[in-house]
Design a protein around this motif. Structure first.
Motif, mmCIF file in Angstrom:
data_model
loop_
_atom_site.group_PDB
_atom_site.id
_atom_site.type_symbol
_atom_site.label_atom_id
_atom_site.label_comp_id
_atom_site.label_asym_id
_atom_site.label_seq_id
_atom_site.Cartn_x
_atom_site.Cartn_y
_atom_site.Cartn_z
ATOM 1 N N ARG A 1 0.974 -1.258 -0.069
ATOM 2 C CA ARG A 1 -0.013 0.335 0.217
ATOM 3 C C ARG A 1 1.184 0.879 -0.204
ATOM 4 O O ARG A 1 2.037 1.626 0.651
ATOM 5 C CB ARG A 1 -0.615 0.001 1.152
ATOM 6 C CG ARG A 1 -2.482 0.982 1.122
ATOM 7 C CD ARG A 1 -3.259 0.776 1.824
ATOM 8 N NE ARG A 1 -3.773 1.933 2.227
ATOM 9 C CZ ARG A 1 -3.996 2.833 2.818
ATOM 10 N NH1 ARG A 1 -3.775 2.443 3.655
ATOM 11 N NH2 ARG A 1 -5.467 4.209 2.683
ATOM 12 N N VAL A 2 0.227 1.608 -0.772
ATOM 13 C CA VAL A 2 1.373 3.443 -1.071
ATOM 14 C C VAL A 2 0.204 4.426 -0.971
ATOM 15 O O VAL A 2 -0.890 4.620 -1.914
ATOM 16 C CB VAL A 2 2.536 3.708 -2.805
ATOM 17 C CG1 VAL A 2 2.122 5.356 -3.017
ATOM 18 C CG2 VAL A 2 3.322 2.051 -2.702
ATOM 19 N N LEU A 3 0.674 5.668 -0.043
ATOM 20 C CA LEU A 3 -0.010 6.753 0.184
ATOM 21 C C LEU A 3 0.669 8.268 -0.684
ATOM 22 O O LEU A 3 2.002 8.135 -0.421
ATOM 23 C CB LEU A 3 -0.225 7.322 1.613
ATOM 24 C CG LEU A 3 -0.748 6.136 2.165
ATOM 25 C CD1 LEU A 3 -1.111 6.441 3.543
ATOM 26 C CD2 LEU A 3 -2.097 6.439 1.463
ATOM 27 N N ASP A 4 -0.235 8.893 -1.062
ATOM 28 C CA ASP A 4 0.630 9.952 -1.749
ATOM 29 C C ASP A 4 -0.594 11.011 -1.212
ATOM 30 O O ASP A 4 -1.369 11.258 -1.072
ATOM 31 C CB ASP A 4 0.028 10.007 -3.378
ATOM 32 C CG ASP A 4 0.237 11.248 -3.943
ATOM 33 O OD1 ASP A 4 1.070 12.372 -3.141
ATOM 34 O OD2 ASP A 4 0.552 12.131 -5.062
ATOM 35 N N GLY B 1 -2.573 1.938 7.484
ATOM 36 C CA GLY B 1 -1.260 1.644 7.626
ATOM 37 C C GLY B 1 -0.905 1.719 5.742
ATOM 38 O O GLY B 1 -1.074 1.459 5.235
ATOM 39 N N ALA B 2 0.789 1.502 5.355
ATOM 40 C CA ALA B 2 1.374 2.324 4.152
ATOM 41 C C ALA B 2 1.986 1.510 4.158
ATOM 42 O O ALA B 2 3.103 1.354 5.565
ATOM 43 C CB ALA B 2 1.324 3.826 3.247
ATOM 44 N N ASP B 3 3.661 0.785 3.191
ATOM 45 C CA ASP B 3 4.617 -0.009 2.925
ATOM 46 C C ASP B 3 5.158 1.319 2.672
ATOM 47 O O ASP B 3 6.643 1.964 3.354
ATOM 48 C CB ASP B 3 5.067 -0.757 2.641
ATOM 49 C CG ASP B 3 3.696 -1.431 2.735
ATOM 50 O OD1 ASP B 3 4.072 -1.959 4.169
ATOM 51 O OD2 ASP B 3 2.486 -2.259 1.929
ATOM 52 N N LEU B 4 4.889 2.510 2.025
ATOM 53 C CA LEU B 4 5.517 3.602 1.574
ATOM 54 C C LEU B 4 4.760 5.225 1.402
ATOM 55 O O LEU B 4 3.372 4.751 1.229
ATOM 56 C CB LEU B 4 5.901 3.535 -0.001
ATOM 57 C CG LEU B 4 6.685 4.597 -1.196
ATOM 58 C CD1 LEU B 4 7.958 5.570 -0.721
ATOM 59 C CD2 LEU B 4 6.774 4.916 -2.163
ATOM 60 N N VAL B 5 5.124 5.759 2.211
ATOM 61 C CA VAL B 5 4.220 7.188 2.220
ATOM 62 C C VAL B 5 5.366 8.141 1.213
ATOM 63 O O VAL B 5 6.134 8.592 1.312
ATOM 64 C CB VAL B 5 3.348 7.791 3.796
ATOM 65 C CG1 VAL B 5 3.250 9.241 3.455
ATOM 66 C CG2 VAL B 5 3.093 6.899 4.587
#
Length: 305
Positions: free
Chosen positions: A71-74, A132-136
């Motif tokens: 999961r990635v958040l921008d 939750g995220a693995d990359l933000v």
């Protein structure tokens, strides 16, 4: 929380991009920025930066080589151009564009053709709802929030073990004009930079709940409880002659500079800006053969234990 233009409302934060600034990001002194109307401008700015962001995403992929990226958040995604690039870089992950503007998120959904999910969030109030995220990724967004350190700490809390927070803030000032462009006194770009720094400082002072902090981003990431994983700078290089989308981006950018800096520049500089904005003149930014676009995107990273 949309990047790249200023409003002191804490719910918004870029593009860009890039403002800062260094990336041509807009920071007006008023509170009435219409983010939705700026969508095309934000898309053009992000499009100009796309090669550098793609390179940065590859670097982030290397940092996350030992961590499954699910999961990635921008955060502060605007119309979703960079979220789409992150989806290209991490095709197995759910990529989520996070912004306050429903209209910009709709553009993100449309342009991504289902590859990007969206989440409307008012920040800083809704930090706890991001999941939750693995990359933000957060590009030129944090500086629109009053307490920048608290914002980084909140984003750090979303990371899963081994996850990475990547923050792009304040790269080198963009360059797009010769020192002597044949209009008024040489050095117009430097004077625009100085006016921009003044309005940026006024913007930060006007943000509700603003907290002064030394903007040492690696140190701030460490203070958020993360382990700094390195900083890298990526070149944004569009040599002359420019293509039409970048020229149109610069025309809107200079139009906003003309409005924002009217009280900070002398009459000669304002006249030079008017000549640059003349759509029919060969000396205008839309026609002159010596216009270029050169900037630098600096990305600071840190990892969750």
């Amino acid at each position: 929380m949309t990047r790249h233009a200023h409003t002191p409302q804490p719910a918004h934060a870029h593009t860009h991009a890039h403002h800062g600034h260094g990336h041509g990001h807009d920071h007006g002194q008023g509170t009435d920025v219409d983010w939705d109307a700026l969508a095309v401008h934000l898309e053009r700015e992000a499009g100009a930066q796309a090669p550098a962001v793609t390179e940065a995403a590859r670097w982030l992929g290397g940092l996350l080589d030992a961590t499954p990226v699910r999961r990635v958040l921008d955060v502060g995604s605007g119309p979703g151009v960079i979220a789409g690039l992150l989806a290209d870089a991490f095709p197995a992950a759910e990529v989520v564009a996070v912004d306050q503007s429903a209209a910009l998120l709709e553009r993100a959904r449309t342009r991504s053709a289902g590859r990007v999910a969206t989440l409307r969030a008012d920040l800083p109030e809704d930090f706890g709802t991001l999941g939750g995220a693995d990359l933000v990724w957060s590009g030129n967004a944090i500086h629109h929030l009053g307490d920048q350190q608290a914002a980084l700490t909140a984003l750090a809390a979303t990371l899963r073990p081994g996850g990475v927070l990547a923050v792009a803030e304040r790269g080198l000032p963009a360059r797009y004009l010769p020192r002597d462009l044949g209009l008024g006194r040489p050095g117009l770009q430097a004077r625009l930079d100085a006016a921009h720094e003044e309005t940026f400082a006024a913007m930060r002072a006007a943000v509700p709940g603003t907290v002064a902090v030394v903007e040492d981003w690696p140190a701030m990431l460490a203070a958020a409880g993360l382990v700094p994983a390195g900083s890298r700078t990526f070149l944004v290089d569009h040599p002359a002659p420019l293509d039409t989308p970048v020229r149109e981006f610069l025309h809107v950018q200079l139009t906003r500079r003309r409005e924002q800096f009217a009280g900070l520049l002398d009459d000669a500089d304002l006249a030079a800006l008017d000549a640059l904005l003349d759509r029919d003149a060969p000396t205008g930014i839309l026609a002159r053969p010596d216009a270029f676009y050169l900037a630098a995107l600096t990305v600071h990273t840190a990892r969750a234990a």
